[in-house]
Design a protein around this motif. Sequence first.
Motif, PDB file in Angstrom:
ATOM      1  N   ASP A   1       0.855  -1.180   0.000  1.00 14.60           N
ATOM      2  CA  ASP A   1       0.000   0.000   0.000  1.00 14.60           C
ATOM      3  C   ASP A   1       0.896   1.237   0.000  1.00 14.60           C
ATOM      4  O   ASP A   1       1.834   1.335   0.789  1.00 14.60           O
ATOM      5  N   ALA A   2       0.626   2.165  -0.912  1.00 12.08           N
ATOM      6  CA  ALA A   2       1.377   3.426  -0.946  1.00 12.08           C
ATOM      7  C   ALA A   2       0.440   4.611  -0.778  1.00 12.08           C
ATOM      8  O   ALA A   2       0.735   5.723  -1.230  1.00 12.08           O
ATOM      9  N   ASP A   3      -0.704   4.372  -0.130  1.00 15.01           N
ATOM     10  CA  ASP A   3      -1.693   5.421   0.136  1.00 15.01           C
ATOM     11  C   ASP A   3      -1.984   6.227  -1.142  1.00 15.01           C
ATOM     12  O   ASP A   3      -2.182   5.645  -2.197  1.00 15.01           O
ATOM     13  N   ASN A   4      -2.004   7.535  -1.031  1.00 14.30           N
ATOM     14  CA  ASN A   4      -2.299   8.356  -2.213  1.00 14.30           C
ATOM     15  C   ASN A   4      -1.018   8.912  -2.846  1.00 14.30           C
ATOM     16  O   ASN A   4      -1.041   9.920  -3.546  1.00 14.30           O
ATOM     17  N   GLY A   5       0.099   8.220  -2.588  1.00 13.47           N
ATOM     18  CA  GLY A   5       1.379   8.683  -3.101  1.00 13.47           C
ATOM     19  C   GLY A   5       2.013   9.744  -2.235  1.00 13.47           C
ATOM     20  O   GLY A   5       3.049  10.291  -2.568  1.00 13.47           O
ATOM     21  N   PHE A   6       1.324  10.068  -1.107  1.00  7.98           N
ATOM     22  CA  PHE A   6       1.820  11.017  -0.115  1.00  7.98           C
ATOM     23  C   PHE A   6       1.933  12.443  -0.678  1.00  7.98           C
ATOM     24  O   PHE A   6       2.852  13.187  -0.330  1.00  7.98           O
ATOM     25  N   GLY A   7       0.975  12.806  -1.524  1.00  3.42           N
ATOM     26  CA  GLY A   7       0.948  14.174  -2.020  1.00  3.42           C
ATOM     27  C   GLY A   7       0.557  14.239  -3.476  1.00  3.42           C
ATOM     28  O   GLY A   7      -0.115  13.355  -3.999  1.00  3.42           O
ATOM     29  N   ASN A   8       0.989  15.295  -4.143  1.00  7.67           N
ATOM     30  CA  ASN A   8       0.646  15.466  -5.551  1.00  7.67           C
ATOM     31  C   ASN A   8       1.661  14.739  -6.437  1.00  7.67           C
ATOM     32  O   ASN A   8       2.466  13.936  -5.952  1.00  7.67           O
ATOM     33  N   ALA A   9       1.646  15.026  -7.734  1.00  8.97           N
ATOM     34  CA  ALA A   9       2.514  14.307  -8.666  1.00  8.97           C
ATOM     35  C   ALA A   9       3.996  14.494  -8.328  1.00  8.97           C
ATOM     36  O   ALA A   9       4.799  13.574  -8.527  1.00  8.97           O
ATOM     37  N   VAL A  10       4.356  15.658  -7.818  1.00  6.61           N
ATOM     38  CA  VAL A  10       5.750  15.889  -7.442  1.00  6.61           C
ATOM     39  C   VAL A  10       6.136  14.977  -6.282  1.00  6.61           C
ATOM     40  O   VAL A  10       7.208  14.354  -6.283  1.00  6.61           O
ATOM     41  N   ASN A  11       5.270  14.865  -5.270  1.00  7.27           N
ATOM     42  CA  ASN A  11       5.538  13.972  -4.142  1.00  7.27           C
ATOM     43  C   ASN A  11       5.592  12.519  -4.589  1.00  7.27           C
ATOM     44  O   ASN A  11       6.386  11.718  -4.068  1.00  7.27           O
ATOM     45  N   VAL A  12       4.756  12.174  -5.558  1.00  3.29           N
ATOM     46  CA  VAL A  12       4.719  10.802  -6.056  1.00  3.29           C
ATOM     47  C   VAL A  12       6.064  10.384  -6.640  1.00  3.29           C
ATOM     48  O   VAL A  12       6.451   9.210  -6.549  1.00  3.29           O
ATOM     49  N   THR A  13       6.793  11.330  -7.223  1.00  5.36           N
ATOM     50  CA  THR A  13       8.090  10.955  -7.795  1.00  5.36           C
ATOM     51  C   THR A  13       9.025  10.397  -6.725  1.00  5.36           C
ATOM     52  O   THR A  13       9.731   9.414  -6.953  1.00  5.36           O
ATOM     53  N   ARG A  14       9.007  11.007  -5.546  1.00  5.19           N
ATOM     54  CA  ARG A  14       9.855  10.459  -4.480  1.00  5.19           C
ATOM     55  C   ARG A  14       9.278   9.154  -3.938  1.00  5.19           C
ATOM     56  O   ARG A  14      10.013   8.209  -3.635  1.00  5.19           O
ATOM     57  N   THR A  15       7.954   9.094  -3.800  1.00  2.00           N
ATOM     58  CA  THR A  15       7.312   7.878  -3.310  1.00  2.00           C
ATOM     59  C   THR A  15       7.722   6.680  -4.154  1.00  2.00           C
ATOM     60  O   THR A  15       8.103   5.622  -3.628  1.00  2.00           O
TER      61      THR A  15
END
Length: 295
Positions: free
Chosen positions: A82-96
Amino acid sequence: MSYGRRLRALLESDGIVVSPGVHDPLSARVAEEVGFDLVAMTGNGTSLAKVGQPDVGVLTLTEMVENAKYIQQAVDVPIISDADNGFGNAVNVTRTVREFAAAGVGAIHIEDQVFPKRCGFVEGKRVVSKEEAVGKFRAAADIRDECGSEMVLIARTDARGAPEGTLDDAIDRVNAYCEAGADVAFVQGAKDVDELERVAREVDAPLLYNCSGGSPVVSIERADELGYDVVIFPRLSTLPTITALFERFGQLRAEGMDAWTETKEAFEGVPVESYDHFSGVPQVLEWEEEYLPEE
């Protein structure tokens, strides 16, 4: 072979893949021991086990990745994390995505909820716009490929359970997410079996069926017939753990030493050679023999 590639091979094989939910390396080890080829790290169980709180977005990216990494290192089968909602927007998703790829997990699923998110079967969920979510999955796929990772990207939508949410919207969303680069579609919140069947007919991607919470229940065989590729049981480790601990701790409180004796005797019925053998002590002794000086 990476765990991502192994999961892709499972998805391409005949028949549905069954994945029990695990919340820590111990429960994952048991799942592997009994013969499962895939395990799913439950965000709900992870939150409760790690910080003692419900699945409402209180866990950080670091905590989720750490748990996923330890679980994947403990077993030789792929894990879906599970990675939730990526922990933010598309920019946060890159680190996720970078962090989970570095952890070596077989797959992650990212949902289209706003922050803070809620567990999929809890009321009050809200989702971001379709356009924003598509951007997140494009970013996730691009970064995954940039990392050279074979990790499977699972796109989850909670649109059906959002206020005024419709199944049409949910189906439209996951199709768009998979066009943006996701590998597997995960529609959370179908209201009945008819809706499960519609998802199977109208989603043009491999499908994940989540048998938990408010999901309609069909047999594994029926889910396979409908065309689902993976079925997960997220709380399959968490619920029995709570149940067993209430029983054993309550018995210890009431009966004292007799309860401890009974607990040890009950463990003798578990199909492992011994507690030490299951925990890996023989491997440690081999390493000591191989690598430590004789004295």
